[in-house]
Motif scaffolding. Structure first.
Motif, PDB file in Angstrom:
ATOM      1  N   THR B   5       0.840  -1.195   0.000  1.00  0.00           N
ATOM      2  CA  THR B   5       0.000   0.000   0.000  1.00  0.00           C
ATOM      3  C   THR B   5       0.871   1.240   0.000  1.00  0.00           C
ATOM      4  N   GLN B   6       0.562   2.159  -0.909  1.00  0.00           N
ATOM      5  CA  GLN B   6       1.317   3.411  -1.006  1.00  0.00           C
ATOM      6  C   GLN B   6       0.412   4.591  -0.656  1.00  0.00           C
ATOM      7  N   THR B   7       0.940   5.533   0.092  1.00  0.00           N
ATOM      8  CA  THR B   7       0.231   6.778   0.367  1.00  0.00           C
ATOM      9  C   THR B   7       1.194   7.948   0.298  1.00  0.00           C
ATOM     10  N   PRO B   8       0.762   9.132  -0.225  1.00  0.00           N
ATOM     11  CA  PRO B   8      -0.538   9.314  -0.875  1.00  0.00           C
ATOM     12  C   PRO B   8      -0.526   8.782  -2.298  1.00  0.00           C
ATOM     13  N   LYS B   9      -1.670   8.747  -2.940  1.00  0.00           N
ATOM     14  CA  LYS B   9      -1.763   8.312  -4.335  1.00  0.00           C
ATOM     15  C   LYS B   9      -1.478   9.455  -5.300  1.00  0.00           C
ATOM     16  N   PHE B  10      -1.764  10.660  -4.887  1.00  0.00           N
ATOM     17  CA  PHE B  10      -1.517  11.842  -5.714  1.00  0.00           C
ATOM     18  C   PHE B  10      -0.996  12.964  -4.812  1.00  0.00           C
ATOM     19  N   ARG B  11      -0.083  13.754  -5.374  1.00  0.00           N
ATOM     20  CA  ARG B  11       0.403  14.908  -4.626  1.00  0.00           C
ATOM     21  C   ARG B  11       0.959  15.923  -5.604  1.00  0.00           C
ATOM     22  N   VAL B  12       0.671  17.198  -5.322  1.00  0.00           N
ATOM     23  CA  VAL B  12       1.256  18.292  -6.093  1.00  0.00           C
ATOM     24  C   VAL B  12       2.114  19.116  -5.143  1.00  0.00           C
ATOM     25  N   LEU B  13       3.342  19.352  -5.538  1.00  0.00           N
ATOM     26  CA  LEU B  13       4.283  20.126  -4.729  1.00  0.00           C
ATOM     27  C   LEU B  13       4.789  21.323  -5.506  1.00  0.00           C
ATOM     28  N   LYS B  14       5.246  22.314  -4.793  1.00  0.00           N
ATOM     29  CA  LYS B  14       5.967  23.413  -5.406  1.00  0.00           C
ATOM     30  C   LYS B  14       7.471  23.132  -5.288  1.00  0.00           C
ATOM     31  N   THR B  15       8.223  23.661  -6.230  1.00  0.00           N
ATOM     32  CA  THR B  15       9.672  23.496  -6.195  1.00  0.00           C
ATOM     33  C   THR B  15      10.224  23.919  -4.838  1.00  0.00           C
ATOM     34  N   GLY B  16      11.065  23.060  -4.270  1.00  0.00           N
ATOM     35  CA  GLY B  16      11.686  23.363  -2.988  1.00  0.00           C
ATOM     36  C   GLY B  16      10.968  22.788  -1.778  1.00  0.00           C
ATOM     37  N   ALA B  92       7.776  -1.591  -4.148  1.00  0.00           N
ATOM     38  CA  ALA B  92       7.649  -3.021  -4.371  1.00  0.00           C
ATOM     39  C   ALA B  92       8.340  -3.770  -3.243  1.00  0.00           C
ATOM     40  N   SER B  93       7.956  -5.013  -3.056  1.00  0.00           N
ATOM     41  CA  SER B  93       8.617  -5.857  -2.069  1.00  0.00           C
ATOM     42  C   SER B  93       8.874  -7.228  -2.672  1.00  0.00           C
ATOM     43  N   SER B  94       9.853  -7.917  -2.110  1.00  0.00           N
ATOM     44  CA  SER B  94      10.115  -9.301  -2.507  1.00  0.00           C
ATOM     45  C   SER B  94      10.556 -10.083  -1.279  1.00  0.00           C
ATOM     46  N   TYR B  95      10.574 -11.405  -1.408  1.00  0.00           N
ATOM     47  CA  TYR B  95      10.790 -12.238  -0.234  1.00  0.00           C
ATOM     48  C   TYR B  95      11.973 -13.167  -0.399  1.00  0.00           C
ATOM     49  N   LEU B  96      12.352 -13.673   0.756  1.00  0.00           N
ATOM     50  CA  LEU B  96      13.499 -14.579   0.865  1.00  0.00           C
ATOM     51  C   LEU B  96      13.019 -16.017   0.711  1.00  0.00           C
ATOM     52  N   ARG B  97      13.752 -16.796  -0.068  1.00  0.00           N
ATOM     53  CA  ARG B  97      13.518 -18.231  -0.110  1.00  0.00           C
ATOM     54  C   ARG B  97      14.881 -18.893   0.110  1.00  0.00           C
ATOM     55  N   GLY B  98      14.960 -19.671   1.158  1.00  0.00           N
ATOM     56  CA  GLY B  98      16.280 -20.175   1.529  1.00  0.00           C
ATOM     57  C   GLY B  98      17.115 -18.995   1.996  1.00  0.00           C
ATOM     58  N   ARG B  99      18.207 -18.759   1.314  1.00  0.00           N
ATOM     59  CA  ARG B  99      19.034 -17.591   1.661  1.00  0.00           C
ATOM     60  C   ARG B  99      19.089 -16.582   0.525  1.00  0.00           C
ATOM     61  N   MET B 100      18.159 -16.736  -0.448  1.00  0.00           N
ATOM     62  CA  MET B 100      18.231 -15.858  -1.609  1.00  0.00           C
ATOM     63  C   MET B 100      16.947 -15.048  -1.802  1.00  0.00           C
ATOM     64  N   ASN B 101      17.131 -13.873  -2.336  1.00  0.00           N
ATOM     65  CA  ASN B 101      16.018 -13.045  -2.785  1.00  0.00           C
ATOM     66  C   ASN B 101      15.374 -13.732  -3.986  1.00  0.00           C
ATOM     67  N   THR B 102      14.076 -14.000  -3.898  1.00  0.00           N
ATOM     68  CA  THR B 102      13.416 -14.688  -5.015  1.00  0.00           C
ATOM     69  C   THR B 102      13.430 -13.869  -6.290  1.00  0.00           C
ATOM     70  N   GLY B 103      13.478 -12.552  -6.149  1.00  0.00           N
ATOM     71  CA  GLY B 103      13.424 -11.695  -7.325  1.00  0.00           C
ATOM     72  C   GLY B 103      12.008 -11.479  -7.830  1.00  0.00           C
ATOM     73  N   GLU B 104      11.028 -12.014  -7.143  1.00  0.00           N
ATOM     74  CA  GLU B 104       9.628 -11.825  -7.544  1.00  0.00           C
ATOM     75  C   GLU B 104       9.095 -10.590  -6.804  1.00  0.00           C
ATOM     76  N   LEU B 105       8.758  -9.575  -7.552  1.00  0.00           N
ATOM     77  CA  LEU B 105       8.349  -8.296  -6.978  1.00  0.00           C
ATOM     78  C   LEU B 105       6.837  -8.157  -6.915  1.00  0.00           C
ATOM     79  N   PHE B 106       6.386  -7.613  -5.792  1.00  0.00           N
ATOM     80  CA  PHE B 106       4.978  -7.293  -5.590  1.00  0.00           C
ATOM     81  C   PHE B 106       4.887  -5.768  -5.488  1.00  0.00           C
ATOM     82  N   PHE B 107       4.070  -5.173  -6.330  1.00  0.00           N
ATOM     83  CA  PHE B 107       4.028  -3.724  -6.443  1.00  0.00           C
ATOM     84  C   PHE B 107       2.789  -3.119  -5.798  1.00  0.00           C
ATOM     85  N   GLY B 108       2.957  -1.884  -5.352  1.00  0.00           N
ATOM     86  CA  GLY B 108       1.818  -1.062  -4.993  1.00  0.00           C
ATOM     87  C   GLY B 108       1.200  -0.442  -6.234  1.00  0.00           C
ATOM     88  N   GLU B 109       0.185   0.381  -6.043  1.00  0.00           N
ATOM     89  CA  GLU B 109      -0.553   0.948  -7.170  1.00  0.00           C
ATOM     90  C   GLU B 109       0.061   2.244  -7.671  1.00  0.00           C
TER      91      GLU B 109
END
Lengths: 113, 116
Positions: B5-16, B92-109
């Protein structure tokens, strides 16, 4: 320096046709070769993946083929459908379970009726 | 099961201006990533983390800072936003299998950031 080169950048296929997307790599060894699918406004999601001990893997209409000597792997979409219209990315994992996971530049696929 | 889950989904900023994007995952994954997506550039890795309390630079880290104080959260900060940081940001996140990063990424929106 881009580790993988993905092609084509965009692709238009007629409904029922075959879509083919390629990823080639040069200087880095990889040991897991996934393809991700991304629909507009969404995050990418794993579509299909292959390990280098096999040369081909098929899941439904989607097939990965892997050519170790040529250092490239391809995604084939058979009987392409309008619902397959999306952006596709390759993101191979560095050998030994490397953590710095980088992506190809993406292929925008459009399947027309 | 919310996944990533990512927050916020939208944002407008001014420079600086400064801001923080929050990423939370409920899958107990070891690895977390921040990417930015720009037209024609694909997904570029900004920073990543291999575990609580550790972070590392990706391909395009300049102008960003990150923190991983808790295993489930990965924060991306912009201290002084610039128009070049206008982009869609994905966690995104990924998980450990054994002692290695699986490399399978799960993304937010994604979080769409515009810097004026």
């Amino acid at each position: 320096q881009q580790q993988v080169k993905q092609s084509p950048q965009s692709l238009i296929v007629q409904k029922g046709g075959i879509s083919i997307i390629n990823c080639a790599y040069e200087n880095t060894a990889f040991d897991y070769f996934p393809w991700y699918q991304q629909f507009p406004g969404k995050g990418p999601a794993l579509l299909i993946a292959i390990r280098p001990d096999v040369s081909e893997k098929k899941e439904g209409r989607f097939t990965i083929s892997f050519n170790k000597s040529a250092k490239q792997f391809s995604l084939h979409i058979m009987d392409s459908q309008p619902g397959d219209s999306a952006t596709y990315f390759c993101a191979p994992r560095p050998e030994g379970g490397g953590n710095k996971l980088t992506f190809g530049t993406g292929t925008q696929l459009k399947v027309e009726l | 099961n919310a996944g990533v889950t990512q927050t916020p989904k939208f944002r407008v900023l001014k420079t600086g201006q400064s801001m923080t994007l929050l990423c939370a995952q409920d899958m107990n994954h070891e690895y977390m990533y921040w990417y930015r997506q720009d037209p024609g550039m694909g997904l570029r890795l900004i920073h990543y983390s291999v575990g609580e309390g550790t972070t590392a630079k990706g391909e395009v880290p300049d102008g960003y800072n990150v923190s991983r104080l808790k295993k489930q959260n990965f924060l991306l900060g912009l201290e002084s936003a610039a128009p070049s940081q206008t982009s869609v940001y994905f966690c995104a996140s990924s998980y450990l299998r054994g002692r290695m990063n699986t490399g399978e990424l799960f993304f937010g929106e994604g979080s769409r950031l515009t810097v004026l």
